[in-house]
Write a protein that holds these residues in place. Structure first.
Motif, PDB file in Angstrom:
ATOM      1  N   GLY A  47      62.608 -47.499-124.204  1.00 44.59           N
ATOM      2  CA  GLY A  47      62.053 -46.187-124.494  1.00 44.59           C
ATOM      3  C   GLY A  47      61.246 -45.639-123.325  1.00 44.59           C
ATOM      4  O   GLY A  47      61.339 -44.451-122.983  1.00 44.59           O
ATOM      5  N   ILE A  48      60.451 -46.500-122.698  1.00 45.83           N
ATOM      6  CA  ILE A  48      59.665 -46.087-121.528  1.00 45.83           C
ATOM      7  C   ILE A  48      60.599 -45.735-120.372  1.00 45.83           C
ATOM      8  O   ILE A  48      60.378 -44.768-119.640  1.00 45.83           O
ATOM      9  N   ARG A  49      61.674 -46.506-120.233  1.00 47.78           N
ATOM     10  CA  ARG A  49      62.658 -46.230-119.181  1.00 47.78           C
ATOM     11  C   ARG A  49      63.290 -44.842-119.375  1.00 47.78           C
ATOM     12  O   ARG A  49      63.457 -44.093-118.414  1.00 47.78           O
ATOM     13  N   ARG A  50      63.622 -44.500-120.616  1.00 42.82           N
ATOM     14  CA  ARG A  50      64.205 -43.175-120.892  1.00 42.82           C
ATOM     15  C   ARG A  50      63.203 -42.065-120.558  1.00 42.82           C
ATOM     16  O   ARG A  50      63.578 -41.024-120.014  1.00 42.82           O
ATOM     17  N   SER A  51      61.950 -42.286-120.902  1.00 44.67           N
ATOM     18  CA  SER A  51      60.912 -41.321-120.534  1.00 44.67           C
ATOM     19  C   SER A  51      60.810 -41.206-119.017  1.00 44.67           C
ATOM     20  O   SER A  51      60.625 -40.108-118.469  1.00 44.67           O
ATOM     21  N   GLY A  52      60.960 -42.336-118.339  1.00 45.64           N
ATOM     22  CA  GLY A  52      60.921 -42.349-116.871  1.00 45.64           C
ATOM     23  C   GLY A  52      62.036 -41.530-116.249  1.00 45.64           C
ATOM     24  O   GLY A  52      61.847 -40.914-115.188  1.00 45.64           O
ATOM     25  N   ASP A 136      59.859 -39.265-127.100  1.00 43.10           N
ATOM     26  CA  ASP A 136      59.987 -40.082-128.320  1.00 43.10           C
ATOM     27  C   ASP A 136      58.819 -41.051-128.483  1.00 43.10           C
ATOM     28  O   ASP A 136      58.981 -42.177-128.964  1.00 43.10           O
ATOM     29  N   GLY A 137      57.634 -40.615-128.044  1.00 43.67           N
ATOM     30  CA  GLY A 137      56.430 -41.431-128.197  1.00 43.67           C
ATOM     31  C   GLY A 137      56.171 -42.391-127.059  1.00 43.67           C
ATOM     32  O   GLY A 137      55.149 -43.097-127.062  1.00 43.67           O
ATOM     33  N   TYR A 138      57.042 -42.429-126.046  1.00 47.67           N
ATOM     34  CA  TYR A 138      56.876 -43.353-124.920  1.00 47.67           C
ATOM     35  C   TYR A 138      56.434 -42.593-123.667  1.00 47.67           C
ATOM     36  O   TYR A 138      56.958 -41.513-123.364  1.00 47.67           O
ATOM     37  N   TYR A 139      55.511 -43.194-122.926  1.00 48.53           N
ATOM     38  CA  TYR A 139      54.913 -42.567-121.756  1.00 48.53           C
ATOM     39  C   TYR A 139      55.462 -43.163-120.458  1.00 48.53           C
ATOM     40  O   TYR A 139      55.589 -44.386-120.332  1.00 48.53           O
ATOM     41  N   ALA A 140      55.729 -42.283-119.488  1.00 50.12           N
ATOM     42  CA  ALA A 140      56.076 -42.695-118.125  1.00 50.12           C
ATOM     43  C   ALA A 140      55.267 -41.845-117.158  1.00 50.12           C
ATOM     44  O   ALA A 140      55.118 -40.641-117.357  1.00 50.12           O
ATOM     45  N   ASP A 141      54.782 -42.448-116.077  1.00 47.29           N
ATOM     46  CA  ASP A 141      53.782 -41.826-115.205  1.00 47.29           C
ATOM     47  C   ASP A 141      54.143 -42.116-113.750  1.00 47.29           C
ATOM     48  O   ASP A 141      54.343 -43.279-113.381  1.00 47.29           O
ATOM     49  N   ALA A 142      54.254 -41.066-112.930  1.00 48.07           N
ATOM     50  CA  ALA A 142      54.566 -41.261-111.508  1.00 48.07           C
ATOM     51  C   ALA A 142      54.087 -40.065-110.706  1.00 48.07           C
ATOM     52  O   ALA A 142      53.934 -38.960-111.232  1.00 48.07           O
ATOM     53  N   GLN A 267      48.449 -40.293-102.144  1.00 49.04           N
ATOM     54  CA  GLN A 267      48.689 -41.204-103.264  1.00 49.04           C
ATOM     55  C   GLN A 267      50.164 -41.182-103.655  1.00 49.04           C
ATOM     56  O   GLN A 267      50.800 -40.131-103.691  1.00 49.04           O
ATOM     57  N   TRP A 268      50.696 -42.364-103.950  1.00 50.29           N
ATOM     58  CA  TRP A 268      52.031 -42.499-104.545  1.00 50.29           C
ATOM     59  C   TRP A 268      51.897 -43.381-105.784  1.00 50.29           C
ATOM     60  O   TRP A 268      51.053 -44.289-105.822  1.00 50.29           O
ATOM     61  N   GLU A 269      52.761 -43.150-106.772  1.00 53.57           N
ATOM     62  CA  GLU A 269      52.627 -43.888-108.035  1.00 53.57           C
ATOM     63  C   GLU A 269      53.984 -44.115-108.685  1.00 53.57           C
ATOM     64  O   GLU A 269      54.856 -43.248-108.657  1.00 53.57           O
ATOM     65  N   HIS A 270      54.138 -45.299-109.281  1.00 55.64           N
ATOM     66  CA  HIS A 270      55.268 -45.589-110.160  1.00 55.64           C
ATOM     67  C   HIS A 270      54.752 -46.298-111.412  1.00 55.64           C
ATOM     68  O   HIS A 270      53.679 -46.906-111.403  1.00 55.64           O
ATOM     69  N   THR A 271      55.564 -46.235-112.459  1.00 51.32           N
ATOM     70  CA  THR A 271      55.391 -47.084-113.637  1.00 51.32           C
ATOM     71  C   THR A 271      56.328 -48.279-113.496  1.00 51.32           C
ATOM     72  O   THR A 271      57.514 -48.103-113.174  1.00 51.32           O
ATOM     73  N   PHE A 272      55.792 -49.477-113.741  1.00 52.79           N
ATOM     74  CA  PHE A 272      56.554 -50.717-113.570  1.00 52.79           C
ATOM     75  C   PHE A 272      56.529 -51.549-114.846  1.00 52.79           C
ATOM     76  O   PHE A 272      55.571 -51.483-115.622  1.00 52.79           O
ATOM     77  N   VAL A 273      57.552 -52.367-115.022  1.00 50.76           N
ATOM     78  CA  VAL A 273      57.512 -53.430-116.014  1.00 50.76           C
ATOM     79  C   VAL A 273      57.561 -54.761-115.254  1.00 50.76           C
ATOM     80  O   VAL A 273      58.333 -54.919-114.307  1.00 50.76           O
ATOM     81  N   MET A 274      56.708 -55.690-115.670  1.00 49.32           N
ATOM     82  CA  MET A 274      56.751 -57.037-115.091  1.00 49.32           C
ATOM     83  C   MET A 274      57.882 -57.816-115.752  1.00 49.32           C
ATOM     84  O   MET A 274      57.957 -57.877-116.981  1.00 49.32           O
ATOM     85  N   THR A 275      58.756 -58.377-114.947  1.00 44.26           N
ATOM     86  CA  THR A 275      59.833 -59.225-115.451  1.00 44.26           C
ATOM     87  C   THR A 275      59.564 -60.668-115.018  1.00 44.26           C
ATOM     88  O   THR A 275      58.569 -60.960-114.340  1.00 44.26           O
ATOM     89  N   LEU A 279      58.425 -57.156-110.298  1.00 46.51           N
ATOM     90  CA  LEU A 279      58.340 -55.830-110.898  1.00 46.51           C
ATOM     91  C   LEU A 279      59.676 -55.092-110.847  1.00 46.51           C
ATOM     92  O   LEU A 279      60.433 -55.196-109.889  1.00 46.51           O
ATOM     93  N   GLU A 280      59.916 -54.313-111.895  1.00 45.64           N
ATOM     94  CA  GLU A 280      61.035 -53.376-111.950  1.00 45.64           C
ATOM     95  C   GLU A 280      60.448 -51.981-112.120  1.00 45.64           C
ATOM     96  O   GLU A 280      59.576 -51.757-112.966  1.00 45.64           O
ATOM     97  N   ILE A 281      60.922 -51.037-111.323  1.00 41.72           N
ATOM     98  CA  ILE A 281      60.439 -49.657-111.406  1.00 41.72           C
ATOM     99  C   ILE A 281      61.101 -48.952-112.581  1.00 41.72           C
ATOM    100  O   ILE A 281      62.318 -49.005-112.732  1.00 41.72           O
ATOM    101  N   LEU A 282      60.292 -48.294-113.401  1.00 43.18           N
ATOM    102  CA  LEU A 282      60.807 -47.541-114.548  1.00 43.18           C
ATOM    103  C   LEU A 282      60.819 -46.042-114.310  1.00 43.18           C
ATOM    104  O   LEU A 282      61.233 -45.276-115.171  1.00 43.18           O
ATOM    105  N   THR A 283      60.370 -45.615-113.127  1.00 40.88           N
ATOM    106  CA  THR A 283      60.290 -44.178-112.821  1.00 40.88           C
ATOM    107  C   THR A 283      61.019 -43.854-111.525  1.00 40.88           C
ATOM    108  O   THR A 283      60.474 -43.195-110.648  1.00 40.88           O
ATOM    109  N   HIS A 284      62.230 -44.319-111.355  1.00 40.43           N
ATOM    110  CA  HIS A 284      63.039 -43.990-110.171  1.00 40.43           C
ATOM    111  C   HIS A 284      63.283 -42.487-110.118  1.00 40.43           C
ATOM    112  O   HIS A 284      63.511 -41.854-111.141  1.00 40.43           O
TER     113      HIS A 284
END
Length: 284
Positions: A47-52, A136-142, A267-275, A279-284
């Motif tokens: 869901g976060i990935r889709r928001s990304g 859909d209730g999921y947040y992505a930030d970049a 400043q630069w920013e991505h949202t990541f998930v730790m695997t 890290l995997e970037i969720l905001t390409h």
């Protein structure tokens, strides 16, 4: 040794998983570990990935359209229309009273700059465009930096090094290492290039809410801060200053953060998930 509060708990009668064993090992050694609720499920990560995807599309649109002579209010309108037309909600709009759908921070503005019809981009400006999308209730930030036309070599270097700091921070973030490892790597690279790191603002957990644990500081010591566990979702967003790291908040609007010496910031920013592998970037 003084123990930190217990965050990671195993349901009564449940069998310990390998993840439980690894986290409990560090918790029992007195380190700060996440609560189980910070570990996102595969469905939540998707869901976060889709928001990304929507968030990235909005930033890509800004990249296509941004130019000298454009007002930051026009950027805000572009972002708002793109996110809403793709079924999303701009997370900043109305957040704690923030009046716009995006943050636009030019030159000495570190972050939280409010778009305005009166603020016109000029040749040589550097600007950070920071977007957060709810889908859909999921947040992505970049966020990304943009250079308007041709700027000074000093500003070009600042923008480049700030991006390198994000990349180096990402590389330093490994499963079962610590948030402090990220900040330590970023701080070293910024200082090596003659820049400073803002200390009053930081990255953060994100995904189910706009701001979650942990705080991701962009300076500090290795081996400190919260344990990084697979399934955690957070931003890294180093704010790198040409001069002092100190900042102040504009008293008139209560939002705009400016460098104390009014020298440029980037400043630069991505949202990541730790695997399990990094890290995997969720905001390409």
């Amino acid at each position: 040794m003084k123990r930190n509060k217990i965050n990671w708990t195993v349901p009564k009668g449940a069998e310990l998983t390998e993840l439980d064993k690894k986290v409990l090992y560090w918790q029992n050694k007195g380190h700060l570990v996440p609560r189980r609720s910070l570990i996102k499920t595969p469905e939540q990560i998707e869901g976060i990935r889709r928001s990304g995807v929507v968030n990235t599309g909005a930033l890509d649109l800004v990249a296509q359209e941004i130019h000298a002579g454009m007002s930051t209010a026009e950027i805000d309108q572009l972002v708002h229309n793109y996110i809403t037309s793709h079924g999303g909600i701009p997370a900043t709009l109305g957040y704690e009273g923030y009046p716009k759908s995006v943050c636009t921070s030019i030159n000495e503005v570190v972050c939280h700059g409010i778009p305005s019809e009166e603020e016109i981009l000029e040749e040589g400006d550097i600007i950070n465009v920071d977007i957060t999308t709810i889908l859909d209730g999921y947040y992505a930030d970049a966020s990304r930096m943009f250079i308007i036309g041709k700027t000074s070599p000093e500003k070009e270097k600042l923008v480049r090094v700030a991006k390198e700091c994000l990349e180096i921070g990402m590389e330093a973030a490994k499963p079962f290492c610590f948030v402090g490892d990220i900040g330590n790597a970023i701080q070293k690279h910024a200082h090596k290039n003659g820049f400073s790191v803002v200390r009053d603002l930081c990255g953060h957990g994100v995904g189910l809410e706009f701001h979650e644990e942990p705080d991701v500081e962009h300076y500090g010591k290795k081996g400190t801060g919260m344990l990084l566990v697979p399934g955690m979702v957070f931003t890294i967003e180093p704010m790198i200053n040409m001069g002092t790291w100190e900042v102040f908040i504009d008293e008139e609007d209560g939002w705009t953060v400016v460098t104390e010496d009014e020298l440029p910031s980037a400043q630069w920013e991505h949202t990541f998930v730790m695997t399990e592998h990094g890290l995997e970037i969720l905001t390409h």
